[in-house]
Enzyme design. Structure first.
Site, PDB file in Angstrom:
ATOM      1  N   GLY A 167      33.325 -97.544 -84.337  1.00  0.00           N
ATOM      2  CA  GLY A 167      31.917 -97.889 -84.088  1.00  0.00           C
ATOM      3  C   GLY A 167      31.781 -99.263 -83.444  1.00  0.00           C
TER       4      GLY A 167
ATOM      5  N   THR B 123      27.350 -99.205 -47.020  1.00  0.00           N
ATOM      6  CA  THR B 123      26.847 -97.968 -47.636  1.00  0.00           C
ATOM      7  C   THR B 123      25.349 -97.778 -47.368  1.00  0.00           C
ATOM      8  OG1 THR B 123      28.460 -98.286 -49.397  1.00  0.00           O
ATOM      9  CG2 THR B 123      26.667 -96.744 -49.846  1.00  0.00           C
TER      10      THR B 123
ATOM     11  N   GLY C 109      27.722 -92.639 -48.336  1.00  0.00           N
ATOM     12  CA  GLY C 109      28.551 -93.485 -49.189  1.00  0.00           C
ATOM     13  C   GLY C 109      30.016 -93.295 -48.841  1.00  0.00           C
TER      14      GLY C 109
ATOM     15  N   GLU D 223      34.168 -99.008 -53.234  1.00  0.00           N
ATOM     16  CA  GLU D 223      35.359 -99.264 -52.414  1.00  0.00           C
ATOM     17  C   GLU D 223      36.212 -98.012 -52.268  1.00  0.00           C
ATOM     18  OE1 GLU D 223      36.297-101.782 -50.727  1.00  0.00           O
ATOM     19  OE2 GLU D 223      35.177-103.520 -51.461  1.00  0.00           O
TER      20      GLU D 223
ATOM     21  N   TRP E 154      23.126-100.194 -52.493  1.00  0.00           N
ATOM     22  CA  TRP E 154      24.201-100.578 -53.410  1.00  0.00           C
ATOM     23  C   TRP E 154      24.939-101.816 -52.914  1.00  0.00           C
ATOM     24  CZ3 TRP E 154      23.498 -98.386 -57.787  1.00  0.00           C
ATOM     25  CH2 TRP E 154      23.065 -97.053 -57.868  1.00  0.00           C
TER      26      TRP E 154
ATOM     27  N   SER F  25      33.850-109.274 -58.506  1.00  0.00           N
ATOM     28  CA  SER F  25      33.144-108.716 -57.349  1.00  0.00           C
ATOM     29  C   SER F  25      32.465-109.802 -56.537  1.00  0.00           C
ATOM     30  CB  SER F  25      32.066-107.742 -57.821  1.00  0.00           C
ATOM     31  OG  SER F  25      32.366-106.454 -57.429  1.00  0.00           O
TER      32      SER F  25
ATOM     33  N   THR G 151      26.247-105.402 -53.226  1.00  0.00           N
ATOM     34  CA  THR G 151      26.528-106.490 -54.165  1.00  0.00           C
ATOM     35  C   THR G 151      26.057-107.816 -53.565  1.00  0.00           C
ATOM     36  OG1 THR G 151      28.437-105.288 -55.020  1.00  0.00           O
ATOM     37  CG2 THR G 151      28.381-107.662 -55.454  1.00  0.00           C
TER      38      THR G 151
ATOM     39  N   PHE H 144      38.824 -84.439 -44.711  1.00  0.00           N
ATOM     40  CA  PHE H 144      37.492 -85.010 -44.470  1.00  0.00           C
ATOM     41  C   PHE H 144      36.716 -84.302 -43.364  1.00  0.00           C
ATOM     42  CE2 PHE H 144      39.960 -88.794 -46.024  1.00  0.00           C
ATOM     43  CZ  PHE H 144      39.381 -88.821 -47.267  1.00  0.00           C
TER      44      PHE H 144
END
Ligand code: TGC
Ligand code: FAD
Length: 393
Positions: A349, A137, A142, A372, A167, A96, A169, A392
């Site tokens: 585990g 965003t 979003g 994304e 959010w 990222s 990065t 949409f």
């Protein structure tokens, strides 16, 4: 271990050029020797290994496809994909970091910037003398970035920015943010891109805490309160939602390779574990149900590799379409998530401890499936492509 376990079932290696293999191998060595020894501690602490950023630049991993005249490596999209795959075999946060710098910061400056902006920023970003972030965003927008409420208003020969991006990065470690905001032009709101340096008055950043995913990555909120920037900070060729979406297409392309890298890391770990872990009378890899899981994993990895590879060749030929990227991002991330969950299961585990890489990749991929464009948003994008009807509206 990696040398012994076949993760190139359809011999894609043969389709790569000498240069592509060489760069891929450099990325692989960097991840194995310099990144992996650090990642457990970073993930535990919730920190990104900033000391490796100069190495990413030195190796040419920032701005892989950016022309050399602007300081980039001037290499192909397939090379970019192979590097993304190796970086994400290390950790999604590492890929990222490089994705944001290359696809979401250098790409918009290269594509929508003035010559002065390109000459100033691109070499600095390639050398990691400047770090960038991408603010699209918002807290309430979003999946539907077109609804954004961040605004730019003309004032004093520049622009006044107001709004919040969430959010983001690399937000609080960046020197420059590519910020998308609505600007009124001839009575209509148009989304434009702006460069905002970290020192600008009215620009504050704060980290988002409490993440259980992407712990080895910085995620922030950017707040603009009457933040004035000069006219020259507008990306002059940006215009409309299409501009940030074009950037996302670049980053999503890299993600479709990267997610496969995370799946490969988990598959290799699960095969090794299944061959050595004895339960009842023999290694668990000898039981049919465990084998079935491993078969599903290798099959999904192979299909994802082929999608990414073909997409890369289409991109280098200038023929790649955004809906093709949606299919690869959607499929490769969701199958990586499935593969990683199967790997987690095979380790029993032990699969929940960070002694092994699986739980870290699994938690990261939950984010990669969301950012994304969520899996469902890409599904709906493809649904619109098939039917010509938009879900949409
Ligand atoms: P829509 O009408 O579909 O599109 C508006 C205009 O854009 C064009 N277009 C694209 N162009 C290039 N690439 C794409 N992927 C494109 N998708 C659409 C489209 O042709 C149209 O052009 P024009 O000329 O007609 O104006 O817009 P919509 O409002 O209906 O929205 C569609 C939707 C939902 C698919 C879109 O908004 C979307 O992709 N939503 C998801 C948001 C998203 O992905 N956000 C990511 C934020 S960044 C991030 O997560 C970084 S993570 C860090 C890292 O990468 O490592
Ligand atoms: P929402 O849009 O609220 O979606 C929630 C759910 O509703 C999802 O399941 C979604 O699929 C579903 N949904 C939404 N609309 C529809 C619909 N029409 N039909 C059916 N289902 C629907 N953004 C940036 O701009 N820059 C960055 O650098 C960046 N980095 C990030 C890093 C991390 C660690 C994370 C977690 C996110 C990052 N993002 C970044 C934001 C990311 O792109 C968004 O989280 C993503 O686009 C989803 O938006 P949202 O979180 O608001 O979810």
């Amino acid at each position: 271990m990696a040398d012994l376990i076949d993760t190139d079932f359809y011999q894609i290696e043969e389709l790569l050029s000498e240069e592509e293999r060489l760069v891929r191998d450099v990325a692989r060595r960097f991840v194995d020797e310099e990144f992996l020894p650090r990642v457990q501690q970073c993930f535990r602490e919730g920190s990104f290994p900033m000391e490796l950023v100069p190495r990413l630049a030195e190796l040419g991993f920032l701005g892989v496809t950016v022309p050399t005249e602007y300081g980039g490596a001037g290499m192909s999209s397939v090379v970019y994909g192979l590097i993304s795959q190796e970086l994400e075999r290390g950790d999604s946060g590492l890929r990222s970091f490089a994705s944001v710098q290359s696809s979401l910061v250098m790409y918009p400056i290269l594509t929508f910037g003035s010559e002065e902006q390109k000459k100033f920023w691109l070499p600095r970003l390639a050398r990691a003398e400047a770090i960038g972030c991408f603010g699209l965003t918002e807290p309430d927008f979003g999946s539907n970035p077109g609804g954004m409420i961040t605004r730019a208003r003309r004032e004093n020969g520049g622009y006044l920015l107001n709004g919040t991006k969430r959010w983001i990065t690399n937000g609080s470690i960046s020197d420059v943010a590519v910020v998308w905001a609505k600007l009124e032009e001839d009575g209509t709101d148009v989304i434009r891109g702006f460069l905002v340096e970290k020192e600008r008055a009215g620009f504050t950043r704060q980290n988002i805490e409490g993440k259980f995913s992407f712990r080895a990555s910085v995620t922030s909120e950017l707040i603009f309160e009457d933040c004035w920037i000069p006219e020259d900070n507008l990306l002059p060729k940006s215009g409309g939602l299409k501009s940030p979406l074009m950037c996302l297409t670049q980053a999503r392309y890299g993600i479709s390779w990267g997610a496969t890298g995370a799946a490969i890391a988990c598959y290799e770990c699960a095969v090794d574990y299944a061959q050595n872990r004895k339960m009842f009378s023999r290694p668990i890899g000898g039981y049919q149900l465990v084998q079935a899981k491993l078969v599903t994993m290798l099959t999904e990895i192979t299909k994802a590799q082929l999608l990414a590879y073909r997409l890369g060749r289409l991109k280098d030929a200038g023929k790649m379409r955004p809906d093709q990227v949606s299919m690869a991002k959607m499929n490769n991330v969701s199958t990586a998530l499935h593969t990683t969950r199967l790997a987690r299961d095979i380790l029993g585990g032990n699969g929940i401890t960070d002694e092994y890489p699986i739980i870290r990749h699994l938690l990261n991929l939950e984010t990669v499936n969301t950012y994304e464009g969520t899996e469902d948003i890409h599904r709906l994008t493809l649904g619109r492509y098939i039917t010509g009807l938009s879900a949409f509206e």
